[in-house]
Design a protein around this motif. Structure first.
Motif, short mmCIF file in Angstrom:
data_model
loop_
_atom_site.label_atom_id
_atom_site.label_comp_id
_atom_site.label_asym_id
_atom_site.label_seq_id
_atom_site.Cartn_x
_atom_site.Cartn_y
_atom_site.Cartn_z
N VAL A 102 0.83 -1.20 0.00
CA VAL A 102 0.00 0.00 0.00
C VAL A 102 0.87 1.26 0.00
O VAL A 102 0.60 2.23 -0.69
CB VAL A 102 -0.98 -0.03 1.21
N ALA A 103 1.98 1.23 0.77
CA ALA A 103 2.86 2.39 0.81
C ALA A 103 3.40 2.70 -0.58
O ALA A 103 3.41 3.85 -1.02
CB ALA A 103 4.00 2.12 1.78
N CYS A 104 3.83 1.66 -1.29
CA CYS A 104 4.39 1.87 -2.62
C CYS A 104 3.32 2.35 -3.59
O CYS A 104 3.56 3.26 -4.39
CB CYS A 104 5.04 0.59 -3.12
N HIS A 105 2.14 1.76 -3.48
CA HIS A 105 1.04 2.20 -4.35
C HIS A 105 0.73 3.67 -4.10
O HIS A 105 0.52 4.43 -5.05
CB HIS A 105 -0.22 1.34 -4.09
N ALA A 106 0.74 4.07 -2.83
CA ALA A 106 0.44 5.47 -2.50
C ALA A 106 1.50 6.39 -3.08
O ALA A 106 1.21 7.46 -3.62
CB ALA A 106 0.37 5.62 -0.98
N GLU A 107 2.73 5.94 -3.00
CA GLU A 107 3.85 6.72 -3.50
C GLU A 107 3.74 6.91 -5.02
O GLU A 107 3.94 7.99 -5.54
CB GLU A 107 5.14 5.97 -3.17
N LEU A 116 -5.22 0.99 -2.99
CA LEU A 116 -4.77 1.53 -1.70
C LEU A 116 -5.55 0.87 -0.57
O LEU A 116 -6.32 -0.06 -0.79
CB LEU A 116 -5.00 3.05 -1.69
N GLU A 117 -5.33 1.41 0.62
CA GLU A 117 -6.03 0.88 1.77
C GLU A 117 -7.54 0.97 1.52
O GLU A 117 -8.00 1.87 0.83
CB GLU A 117 -5.67 1.71 3.01
N GLN A 155 -1.86 3.85 -10.44
CA GLN A 155 -1.26 3.22 -9.26
C GLN A 155 -2.11 2.05 -8.83
O GLN A 155 -3.24 1.87 -9.26
CB GLN A 155 -1.08 4.23 -8.14
N LYS A 164 1.16 6.95 -6.69
CA LYS A 164 0.03 7.81 -7.02
C LYS A 164 0.49 9.24 -7.24
O LYS A 164 0.06 9.92 -8.16
CB LYS A 164 -1.01 7.75 -5.90
#
Lengths: 371, 508
Positions: free
Chosen positions: B77-82, B93-94, B90, B84
């Motif tokens: 999730v952190a990487c996906h958020a980044e 996310l959560e 992306q 974005k």
């Protein structure tokens, strides 16, 4: 009364009514091994090439009229067919999943299997079907009343009916070319088969031949001769290189002959019909009684369970109480012990203090020395 | 379907208290999609240990239960958020649980195993980029092959001891390290192949595939260069060997005699020929590259799976045995025309001398104790094998089959053309030649159950009109059609269909 219960009771009642007969039945019905020298046909599906010549020969022998599509039209094989009033035998094509990259179609012929103990004959109450000593199960049109129980009874789904003939309808099925056999000829299909995928002979010899083929080329065959034991054995026997259920043959039939499964119940039919009201009343009474007994049993069981549970609970409570009391006692004893110990310690400390005071008298002297 | 789908599922937990983490379906993770999105920066997801990338997500050891779950949730999730922030695209996310945790993967991964065959081996053998680990070696075998010191847990290269990976790296479940600590085959392969390929990544000429699909996609596998001519693998194996069934003889002459007498004549084995036929070492040497007798003792014991040496050679049901493998080869269409119609021979009816052809009883003990002398013996025996050809002119050109003609006109059978076609397909087959010994053997494919001769008896001299149920002998019609049609089916002769009657005989 629930449906299940009704049926259950009905079976029970039938069992009771047939009980009387079953004594005679047991005494007379040694397992029928078939006529000792009866004939049969072995169909080796590993040899069959699906040429439909057998269908053609059958059609000609039985004078079934020209078919919708000619017999050399092999596209017919693309649709799965069953026997009907115009075709006493049909060949079906199957594409079973075979191991290895090569997969070739397998052909399987169906027709009446001429059971050793035919279900159709057993279901027929006018004895229009008869197992002949040649092995053929033959049908006497003149006796048939058209009830078509035979069609329902046949585990192989073979007998058909001439619905298109409203005046003199009849049941139709393969005759094993009974008339031809009597003339000393081969059945039409066997005679014409170019590959000898069909072999006619005495059933007992054919079973030996079938096993011989299996044993000689064990990799080519499923280790089973279909019809040797199915439904008590059939006059037609089959060999296959792929599991039989993959070439449209039932593998759930078991080895018990159909009459053994049904003769009792079928024999009871007239009785049941005659005694219908009595029986139903009886069934009702039995159900009532059963309900009553069940209720009593249930109540007793519930009571017992409750009693047991109460007993258990009381026991547990007593144990718990015991434990609590013990713990309390232990705690009191501990407290007392602690108090006693503390008191003892205090007394000791006081005694020590008293000693200390005595000792300190020397101290000033020591101090003096230091100074 | 893609070959790169990995299933991310929490490993079974020992503590049932952790069981509550399992209430979501597993994640079907598309690896190649991610490595492409990250432009091949493996380190975004994978850590390194001792300079080598570890093919686990963000860890170097195994995890289980909630720790495992949290690791994925946090990092994914952190990487996906980044991502974005950087671009519009992306990953989920959560609170977008079901985007990853899809109960239905659509279809299973299309991953196919890659076979590191002789050709692919040769590509690596000859690749300049594959450098030997041991600088002193000229060949680069040491780049991949190693032996292991199981006590010190180290690997080292031992020349002349190269073996197949799977002899040690067993094909066990991926995440279960065997007790002996030798990595499972798949893990070892990725650790070696992918790490090495990655070290050359971007080098279009030298580098191997680094994406899942590169090796595990059926289409990509077809693009791998196939070498046809390549030298043998060199591991000091013999060209020919004499298989005697017993080990070295001792000094005691009487004992030697007894030992030799207790065995069959020896088998001269053409090891080189079997290699040339593209049979991989593993086909016969299924567990180690040692000689068969090192596991399969004469009497059979636990080490050899209670399979006696003799059974290891003769078991017709096993593709690892001589007879089993030869039987399998006989199912090829060239052979099956005749062989599929022959009943399986009882072991006692086999022609022992076809293989057991070297008389050891008259061979001196010192020869039987000398591997090289034995090899020479084998070579001579193999060279002495002869093959008799028949003169095509002597073969009848056409044969009228008319004995049973009823519905159809007699069949004019193009006898010589058929024989020639059979000779052409089977004639130069080394195995066929070795065992047939003569063209006449192929005649016996049809003219069976009578001595091989240029003037065989007619079919009707044995087959009567009706089949003989007691002996199982087909009738004449069944015999003709059985042989012709079955052979055409087995040899896949498409030009003559089994149901095409008029192809062979005209209608009357």
């Amino acid at each position: 009364m629930s449906r299940r219960k009704f049926l259950g009771c009905l079976t029970a009642a039938l069992g009771a009514t047939t009980g009387v007969r079953s004594i005679a039945h047991a005494a007379s019905n040694k397992h029928f091994e078939g006529y000792p020298d009866s004939f049969g046909v072995l169909h080796d599906s590993t040899k069959c090439i699906g040429c439909r010549q057998c269908e053609k020969a059958c059609n000609e022998v039985n004078e079934l009229g020209s078919p919708e599509k000619p017999f050399d039209d092999l596209k017919v094989l693309d649709t799965r067919r069953r026997t009907d009033e115009a075709a006493y035998t049909v060949v079906n094509k199957f594409e079973p999943a075979q191991p290895g990259p090569k997969s070739s179609p397998v052909f399987a012929k169906i027709q009446c299997n001429h059971c050793q103990e035919p279900a159709c004959a057993s279901a027929c109450f006018v004895k229009a079907f008869k197992k002949d000593k040649t092995g053929a199960v033959i049908y006497d049109e003149s006796l048939c009343v058209g009830c078509r129980y035979c069609m329902v009874a046949c585990p192989f789904n073979v007998p058909a009916y001439t619905y298109n003939d409203p005046i003199t309808p009849k049941v139709t099925k393969c005759t094993m070319c009974h008339p031809r056999i009597l003339e000393g000829k081969l059945p039409g299909c066997v005679e014409i088969c170019p590959k000898e995928a069909l072999v006619f002979g005495k059933r007992k010899d054919l079973i030996k031949l079938a096993w011989k083929r299996i044993n000689e080329k064990p990799d080519n065959y499923i280790q089973h001769v279909y019809g040797e034991h199915e439904m008590g054995g059939t006059s037609w026997l089959y060999l296959s290189g792929v599991p039989f259920d993959q070439i449209g043959m039932r593998e759930d039939l078991g080895v018990t002959p159909a009459p053994q499964l049904t003769s009792g119940a079928l024999a009871a039919v007239p009785i049941v019909v005659g005694l219908w009201p009595v029986l139903l009343t009886g069934v009702y009474a039995i159900a009532q009684r059963k309900d009553k007994i069940a209720k009593e049993e249930k109540d007793a069981a519930v009571k017992e369970a409750i009693d047991q549970a109460t007993d258990e609970m009381n026991k547990q409570l007593a144990q718990l109480k015991d434990k609590m009391t013990k713990e309390q006692q232990n705690a009191v004893a501990n407290e007392v012990k602690k108090a006693l110990e503390e008191a003892a310690k205090k007394a000791e400390a006081e005694a020590a203090a008293a000693d200390g005071e005595g000792g300190s008298e020397d101290a000033p002297e020591a101090g003096k020395e230091d100074k | 379907m893609r070959p790169d789908i990995l299933v991310i599922d929490i490993p079974p937990v020992e503590n049932p208290d952790d069981a509550d983490v399992k209430d979501m379906p597993p994640v079907f993770f598309k690896h190649d999609l991610h490595s492409r999105a990250l432009e091949g920066q493996c380190s975004k997801c994978h850590e390194a240990k001792e300079g080598k990338i570890v093919f686990k997500f963000k860890r170097t050891s195994t995890l289980s239960g909630k720790a495992y779950m949290d690791l994925y949730h946090e990092n994914c999730v952190a990487c996906h958020a980044e991502m974005k922030g950087e671009s519009g695209k992306q990953g989920p996310l959560e609170a977008q649980c079901r985007t990853c945790h899809t109960a239905d993967p659509g279809a299973a991964s299309s991953r196919v195993k890659i076979k590191f065959d002789r050709s692919l081996h040769y590509t690596h053998e000859t690749a300049k980029a594959v450098k030997p680990a041991d600088k002193d070696q000229r060949a680069n075998c040491s780049a991949c092959h190693h032996s292991a010191n199981m006590k010190a847990k180290t690997t080292f290269y031992e020349k002349g001891k190269e073996s197949a990976c799977v002899y040690c790296h067993k094909e066990t479940a991926d995440d279960q390290m065997p007790e002996n600590g030798v990595r499972p085959a798949r893990q070892a392969a990725h650790d070696s192949c992918v790490v090495c390929h990655l070290s050359m990544a971007g080098d279009a000429e030298k580098g191997g595939p680094v994406e899942c699909a590169g090796c595990h996609d059926a289409e990509n596998q077809k693009k791998i260069k196939q070498h046809t001519a390549m030298p043998r693998l060199d591991r000091n194996q013999p060209d020919q060997a004499l298989m005697t069934g017993f080990k070295d003889l001792g000094q005691d002459e009487a004992a030697n005699k007894k030992m030799v007498a207790a065995h069959m004549d020896a088998v001269p084995f053409n090891h080189k020929l079997h290699e040339e036929k593209g049979i991989s070492c593993k086909t016969c040497h299924h567990d180690t590259l040692n000689e068969c007798a090192s596991c399969h003792t004469a009497k059979g014991d636990a080490q050899g799976g209670y399979i006696k040496l003799a059974d290891a050679m003769h078991n017709s049901g096993s593709a690892q045995s001589c007879i089993g493998c030869h039987n399998e080869i006989k199912t090829a269409k060239e052979c099956a025309g005749c062989h599929a119609q022959m009943p399986e021979k009882d072991f006692k009816d086999q022609d022992c001398a076809a293989c057991h052809s070297v008389d050891v009883k008259s061979t001196p003990a010192e020869t039987l104790n000398d591997t090289h002398a034995k090899a020479r013996l084998a070579k001579d025996a193999l060279a002495a094998k002869t093959y008799t050809k028949v003169n095509l002119e002597d073969i009848p050109e056409t044969v009228e089959i008319k004995t049973i003609a009823e519905e159809y006109k007699p069949s004019s059978f193009p006898h010589r053309a058929v024989v020639e076609a059979i000779f052409k397909q089977v004639g130069d087959n080394a195995m066929g030649k070795s065992f047939h010994k003569s063209d006449l053997t192929m005649c016996a494919g049809c003219h069976h159950n009578s001595p091989a001769t240029m003037t065989p008896p007619q079919c009707a001299s044995c087959h009567s009109k009706e089949p003989d149920i007691a002996t199982g002998k087909p009738g004449l019609k069944g015999a003709y059609h059985g042989q012709c049609i079955t052979c055409h089916q087995k040899m896949e002769v498409k030009s003559v269909l089994p149901t095409d009657c008029t192809k062979c005989h005209e209608k009357k």
